[in-house]
Scaffold this active site. Structure first.
Site, PDB file in Angstrom:
ATOM      1  CB  SER A 183       7.739  -1.686   2.329  1.00  0.00           C
ATOM      2  OG  SER A 183       8.853  -2.252   2.980  1.00  0.00           O
ATOM      3  CG  HIS A 211       5.969   1.971   0.485  1.00  0.00           C
ATOM      4  ND1 HIS A 211       5.608   1.044  -0.469  1.00  0.00           N
ATOM      5  CD2 HIS A 211       7.244   1.684   0.837  1.00  0.00           C
ATOM      6  CE1 HIS A 211       6.623   0.213  -0.666  1.00  0.00           C
ATOM      7  NE2 HIS A 211       7.624   0.579   0.115  1.00  0.00           N
ATOM      8  CE  LYS A 242       8.697   1.978  -2.945  1.00  0.00           C
ATOM      9  NZ  LYS A 242       9.099   0.707  -3.533  1.00  0.00           N
TER      10      LYS A 242
HETATM   11  N1  PMP Z   1      12.718   3.319   0.751  1.00  0.00           N
HETATM   12  C1  PMP Z   1      11.708   2.475   1.035  1.00  0.00           C
HETATM   13  C2  PMP Z   1      11.003   2.611   2.340  1.00  0.00           C
HETATM   14  C3  PMP Z   1      11.347   1.487   0.112  1.00  0.00           C
HETATM   15  O1  PMP Z   1      10.352   0.629   0.403  1.00  0.00           O
HETATM   16  C4  PMP Z   1      12.030   1.397  -1.122  1.00  0.00           C
HETATM   17  C5  PMP Z   1      11.667   0.389  -2.192  1.00  0.00           C
HETATM   18  N2  PMP Z   1      11.053  -0.748  -1.807  1.00  0.00           N
HETATM   19  C6  PMP Z   1      13.075   2.283  -1.361  1.00  0.00           C
HETATM   20  C7  PMP Z   1      13.382   3.240  -0.416  1.00  0.00           C
HETATM   21  C8  PMP Z   1      13.890   2.197  -2.619  1.00  0.00           C
HETATM   22  O2  PMP Z   1      13.220   2.719  -3.710  1.00  0.00           O
HETATM   23  P1  PMP Z   1      13.609   2.367  -5.209  1.00  0.00           P
HETATM   24  O3  PMP Z   1      12.805   1.202  -5.612  1.00  0.00           O
HETATM   25  O4  PMP Z   1      13.261   3.599  -5.962  1.00  0.00           O
HETATM   26  O5  PMP Z   1      15.076   2.100  -5.253  1.00  0.00           O
END
Ligand code: PMP
Length: 402
Positions: A183, A211, A242
């Site tokens: 990310s 992602h 997302k």
């Molecule tokens: N895993 C990864 C790699 C993420 O980037 C994110 C959110 N940024 C999450 C899990 C968590 O997802 P959520 O926003 O649905 O809690």
């Protein structure tokens, strides 16, 4: 009790002095998947995870409204008590079918999916092998599990292999945890190589496609589809916040007996389930995602255009084009000034500062959507290049400014 955060409080007040605080932004109004009003000004959103632009999809909104009217605003209970409605069961079927898996469990957020799955799968005598750049939810899940944690160098299958060889004689199961697209820099895991290591060492493999779901692969099944290793991935984790434009998380698997995790995963059992309107909207979003490969193509086109535009302008970026394109800076003060100047020009991006970033870099994290127009991308490249020049980050003075 808050004294231990004195350094954070100081950084925050520094940010306020520099302009708008990037970490307390509150939009006045969301106008579309790619535009909003902020402090009375219309801004182009180039810092969301709305990859397919589905947040205003009419069919998803209609599904949510219908469930809201017929089933109410919330479930007021956990999945293992009164919080499982037909909408949750339908969504789990949808996730499993989309990914071609036997089973899927849906969680209230993606963060909770990682907590719940990792803590339930790995016990005190087991080993978790985590990529060093793992998301906070993966690190937090590993702590909750109480398992032995081994970090390996980011995206380095040889380092993973060495560490697994070292653990070969130790008792307990070994679970490798990697992400599809990372990310912060938008870089992609060498998943085929990781899968080969998994096969050779007898470890299990979990891939967080947060992602990459709906973003990568001919059918949108993520990096596992592109790398051709779906059979090697024991657990697929992902989020609905997302590409699917809503909120929630899941884990899908073919492992026999997977169902037992419903009564072993604390982040599944001890929290309220998602509202049925969310489950209905996400189920519909999967339908849209499957029926509209053109959205993925538009996303890829926009990602390439943004990456090439910023790269040509002379910025240091992540290693490959992806829907996440980060401008890499070293000095946090410069990144904060950059962020504020972009906002003044009507462009909203994310600011990521150390220690939340790899290699302690300061990042202007941009992310594209299928809903961006070519004009949006041109506007973004021009704005970022102009501010970059103004601050001496690109052009002749690059070394001096950095
Ligand atoms: N895993 C990864 C790699 C993420 O980037 C994110 C959110 N940024 C999450 C899990 C968590 O997802 P959520 O926003 O649905 O809690």
């Amino acid at each position: 009790m808050l004294g231990k955060y004195a350094h954070l409080a100081q950084s925050l007040s520094g940010l306020r002095e520099a302009g708008t605080n990037p970490f307390t932004v509150a939009f006045d109004e969301i106008l579309s998947p790619t535009t909003a009003r902020l402090n009375g000004q219309t801004v182009v959103l180039l810092g969301t995870n709305n990859y397919l632009g589905l947040t205003f999809d009419e069919s998803c909104i209609a599904a949510a409204v219908s469930a809201l009217e017929t089933e109410g605003t919330g479930t007021t209970g956990s999945r293992i008590a009164n919080g499982t409605y037909s909408a949750h069961v339908a969504l789990e079927k949808q996730v499993a079918t989309f990914l071609g898996r036997q089973d899927a469990m849906v969680f209230t957020t993606g963060y909770q999916a990682n907590l719940g799955i990792m803590a339930a799968l790995a016990g005190r005598d087991d080993h978790l092998l985590l990529d060093a750049d793992s998301h906070a939810s993966i690190y937090d899940g590993s702590r909750l599990s109480e398992a032995q944690v081994t970090r390996f160098r980011h995206n380095d299958p040889d380092d993973l292999y060495r560490r697994l060889r070292y653990l070969a004689d130790k008792p307990g199961d070994k679970l490798i945890v990697v992400e599809g697209i990372y990310s912060m820099l938008g870089d992609v895991a060498p998943l085929a190589e990781f899968a080969a290591v998994k096969r050779e060492t007898g470890a299990y493999l979990l891939v967080d496609e947060a992602h990459s779901l709906g973003v990568l692969g001919e059918h949108g099944r993520g990096l596992q589809e592109v790398a051709g290793v779906e059979a090697d991935v024991d657990f697929v984790v992902g989020t609905f916040s997302k590409s699917l434009g809503s909120i929630g998380g899941f884990c899908a698997s073919d492992m026999p007996g997977f169902e037992v995790l419903r009564v072993a995963s604390r982040a599944y059992m001890f929290t309220a389930s998602m509202p049925p309107s969310i489950a209905a909207s996400v189920t519909q979003a999967f339908e849209v995602m499957a029926a509209r490969p053109d959205l993925r193509q538009a996303l890829t086109r926009n990602a390439e255009a943004l990456y090439q535009g910023l790269s040509k302008a002379g910025f240091r970026l992540g290693p490959t084009p992806s829907p996440i394109v980060s401008v890499r800076l070293t000095k946090p003060e410069l990144a904060v000034a950059f962020w504020n100047k972009l906002l003044a020009r009507g462009l909203y991006v994310n600011l990521a500062l150390p220690p939340a970033t790899p290699a302690r870099e300061s990042l202007l994290r941009t992310s594209v959507s299928a809903a961006h127009s070519e004009a949006d991308i041109r506007f973004a490249v021009d704005a970022i290049a102009s501010v970059g020049e103004e601050l001496g980050i690109i052009g002749a003075t690059v070394e001096a400014a950095e």
